[in-house]
Design an enzyme around this catalytic site. Sequence first.
Site, PDB file in Angstrom:
ATOM      1  N   TRP A 351       0.830  -1.214   0.000  1.00  0.00           N
ATOM      2  CA  TRP A 351       0.000   0.000   0.000  1.00  0.00           C
ATOM      3  C   TRP A 351       0.859   1.257   0.000  1.00  0.00           C
ATOM      4  CZ3 TRP A 351      -1.688   2.671   5.012  1.00  0.00           C
ATOM      5  CH2 TRP A 351      -0.717   2.511   6.017  1.00  0.00           C
ATOM      6  N   ASP A 352       2.156   1.113   0.238  1.00  0.00           N
ATOM      7  CA  ASP A 352       3.072   2.252   0.267  1.00  0.00           C
ATOM      8  C   ASP A 352       2.863   3.152  -0.964  1.00  0.00           C
ATOM      9  OD1 ASP A 352       3.970   0.010   1.763  1.00  0.00           O
ATOM     10  OD2 ASP A 352       6.001   0.797   1.879  1.00  0.00           O
ATOM     11  N   GLU A 478       0.912  -2.939  12.581  1.00  0.00           N
ATOM     12  CA  GLU A 478       1.133  -4.396  12.584  1.00  0.00           C
ATOM     13  C   GLU A 478       1.467  -4.953  13.965  1.00  0.00           C
ATOM     14  OE1 GLU A 478       3.979  -5.092   9.491  1.00  0.00           O
ATOM     15  OE2 GLU A 478       2.552  -4.593   7.910  1.00  0.00           O
ATOM     16  N   LYS A 586       3.213   0.107  16.037  1.00  0.00           N
ATOM     17  CA  LYS A 586       4.392   0.158  15.178  1.00  0.00           C
ATOM     18  C   LYS A 586       4.374   1.458  14.356  1.00  0.00           C
ATOM     19  CE  LYS A 586       6.473  -2.608  11.462  1.00  0.00           C
ATOM     20  NZ  LYS A 586       6.212  -3.652  10.470  1.00  0.00           N
ATOM     21  N   GLN A 587       3.160   1.907  14.001  1.00  0.00           N
ATOM     22  CA  GLN A 587       3.061   3.029  13.070  1.00  0.00           C
ATOM     23  C   GLN A 587       1.700   3.696  13.176  1.00  0.00           C
ATOM     24  OE1 GLN A 587       3.184  -0.471  10.333  1.00  0.00           O
ATOM     25  NE2 GLN A 587       2.674   1.108   8.843  1.00  0.00           N
TER      26      GLN A 587
HETATM   27  C1  BGC Z   1       5.065  -1.688   7.380  1.00  0.00           C
HETATM   28  C2  BGC Z   1       4.031  -1.738   6.285  1.00  0.00           C
HETATM   29  C3  BGC Z   1       4.700  -1.446   4.962  1.00  0.00           C
HETATM   30  C4  BGC Z   1       5.857  -2.401   4.718  1.00  0.00           C
HETATM   31  C5  BGC Z   1       6.614  -2.099   3.458  1.00  0.00           C
HETATM   32  C6  BGC Z   1       6.185  -2.648   7.049  1.00  0.00           C
HETATM   33  O1  BGC Z   1       7.189  -2.536   8.004  1.00  0.00           O
HETATM   34  O2  BGC Z   1       4.504  -2.029   8.616  1.00  0.00           O
HETATM   35  O3  BGC Z   1       3.020  -0.791   6.535  1.00  0.00           O
HETATM   36  O4  BGC Z   1       3.780  -1.559   3.938  1.00  0.00           O
HETATM   37  O5  BGC Z   1       6.752  -2.284   5.801  1.00  0.00           O
HETATM   38  O6  BGC Z   1       7.153  -0.825   3.485  1.00  0.00           O
END
Ligand code: BGC
Length: 755
Positions: A351-352, A478, A586-587
């Site tokens: 999704w980035d 996550e 995490k984010q």
């Molecule tokens: C993140 C995801 C991201 C992926 C690739 C992961 O560490 O939690 O949101 O899409 O990295 O960048």
Amino acid sequence: MNKLFRLKNFPLDEKTLRLQETLFHNANGYIGVRGTWEEGVPTEYDTMRGTYLNGFYDVIPCKQSESLCGLIEEKDTMLNVADTQTIGITVDNEAYNPFCGTVLHCERTLDMEAGITERIMRWRSEQGRTLTVTYRRMASFQRQHLFVIECDICPENGGKVEVTSYHKGLVKNYANPKDPRLASDSGVLLQAAGHSQIGEDTYLLSHTIKSGLTVCTAVRHVFPGSADISYDARSHSYIARYAATLRKGESLRFVKYTIAVDSRHAEDPLAAAKKLVANDCVELSQLYAEQRQYLANFWRNAEMEIDADDESDLAMAFNQYQLLQSCGSDGLSYVASKGLSGEGYEGHYFWDTEIYVLPFLTYTNPALARKLLRYRYEILPLARENAKVLGHSKGALYPWRTISGRECSGFFPAGTAQYHINGDIACAVVRYYLATFDKDYLVEEGAEILLETARLWLDVGNWNGDHFMIHGVTGPDEYSCIVNNNYYTNSCARYNLRWAARLPELCGKAWGDIAAKLHVTEAEIDGFCKAAERMYLPYDETLGIHAQDDAFLQKPLWDMAATPVDHYPLLLHYHPLTLYRHQVCKQADTILAYLLFDGGEDRETMRRTFAYYEKITTHDSSLSRCIFSIVASKLGLYDKAWDYFGESLSSDLRNTHGNTGDGIHTANMGGSYMMIVNGFAGMEVTERGLSFAPFVPKVWRGYRFRIHLQGSLLEIHATHDGCTVRLIDGNPIAFRFYDRMVALSAEHSVAEESV
Ligand code: BGC
């Protein structure tokens, strides 16, 4: 804008060189070559020597220890293709090796206006010979199949120079079993399928084992005289040897062209490569001029000037340039989370791209954004298949991570369960539409994506009383997996459903055909509206904040104070279940929904929610800080916005996450652009219209950038004395400027004092 990134006299240790392999990689959206050294590095160094083609992959086993229904058993992996970088040099039989003897000077430059990297090595051998070698590399933006190395060798006192240049077909991918963000195993995945030599040009053909793809690489050398070429079957390699005797002060200059073409672009890659060699291996001066021209056009629209310290300006240019290098434009490929700079996340698309990278492209190069979006349309049939595998009777479910369109998440709780990918893609379709009013896109591709993703929400969610709920999914964070009613997921589903319900009105006359093709009924559209209207969004009355999911706020808080600093990222030190049982993120998750989905939340709730999640977010993902910065700007928390900006802007240049050596973080790079445009400049593009409310951070003098919106090109210039918006090109345009509405027509600008 400062567009020259240069490092001098750096140590030649493993860590430094590994990082530089990423920072100085060359790519053009199709070919990516890591900045590994032509002369190689000591064998004990952990180097990732790679050349990649966007979307060129093989399928490898991904064995589940318990083969539950629908879990993946294989996955795509981006392949390392033939190595054409390796070049050995000797002078009077003494090998040039910067790891012995003395490096007198070393320097690396990325020139983002010229589109080339350069490496200069001045070295004294153990026997006292002094030599300067200069390498210039370029992946041509105008000729997508071409990568070129120019090499200049100057032994100060002259001597016999011998060059051994390789075209190696037998290559492996990189692996690191200790890091889940990399492949755990590596084998030889490309099989030799043929070789040929025409004159001094060499061609290697290789097949993948499982995906049925073929690649042809061709190498042409241009030495001052003729070279000796031989083929080594064991390593499926060609070796070109050339020798010259130089007088003092003379240098040997040669060019090594690489052409790469794969069977997704040409039925017969060998025949295609021959044509490309004939057409593209032209004079370097011509190639360099074309590259400059291409980049002049790119920067004309993308340029973002930061009037402050040099580092901010350079870091922003670096990020923008890397996004351009990463971006596929052939409908077959996309933007991998590491671009074409390394093998982190195995070259997968996430999704980035939709949430972080596409805004930059949409606002600076809408035509390229349009080409990129095509990829998601192309894989829609596979997304429909995927929905079936997951037990859905209707709609499409995009894979969480993929290359070919198949789901490739080995660990489904933090992968496949991220259903929000559907809403993210829908959001990108809508955002592109709102920024361009490109109705053709909507009718030809966007509508189908919006409908099929919306359908899935009705199938995955359920009515509970008079609320529509979504259970058993994972949000962007996550560190909490398989939850009920994730605020972000429910918000994006609502947005997706609302926009799908508006398609009959937006598509106008074309709607009849679309509805017939996809069997859309009025009752179905009505179902979208009802579910959107009654979408359940968790809210905690006591705290007055939005809850990340139904159970999140009932868990104990993670003890950040007791967590050793070297235990971040937590994912490398704690069992996932430990993380899932705590309030720790995490984010950005809930607050990202505030940024994207225009849910009409009140400011005070958003402020409280922001403050709450800020305390429990580790930012272990590089996708996080930029979002906190933008939302802080939106909430008028300018000091915080500035702090997050500082921590995020130079993330790869400073290797703040410690893993830039595995590849760049494209999402964060796109996020850094958004921190200025959507954050500091307060730009919003919603169905209510456009708005700007720029502020300038205290320590800056100002900033300026251009933006494409709805067919117009605007320039925003903000300083502490005020802000000006100028219409540079295109149609008159209306927008909210701070708290008033303005209409801008050609030759006019609007200004506001004291920002
Ligand atoms: C993140 C995801 C991201 C992926 C690739 C992961 O560490 O939690 O949101 O899409 O990295 O960048």
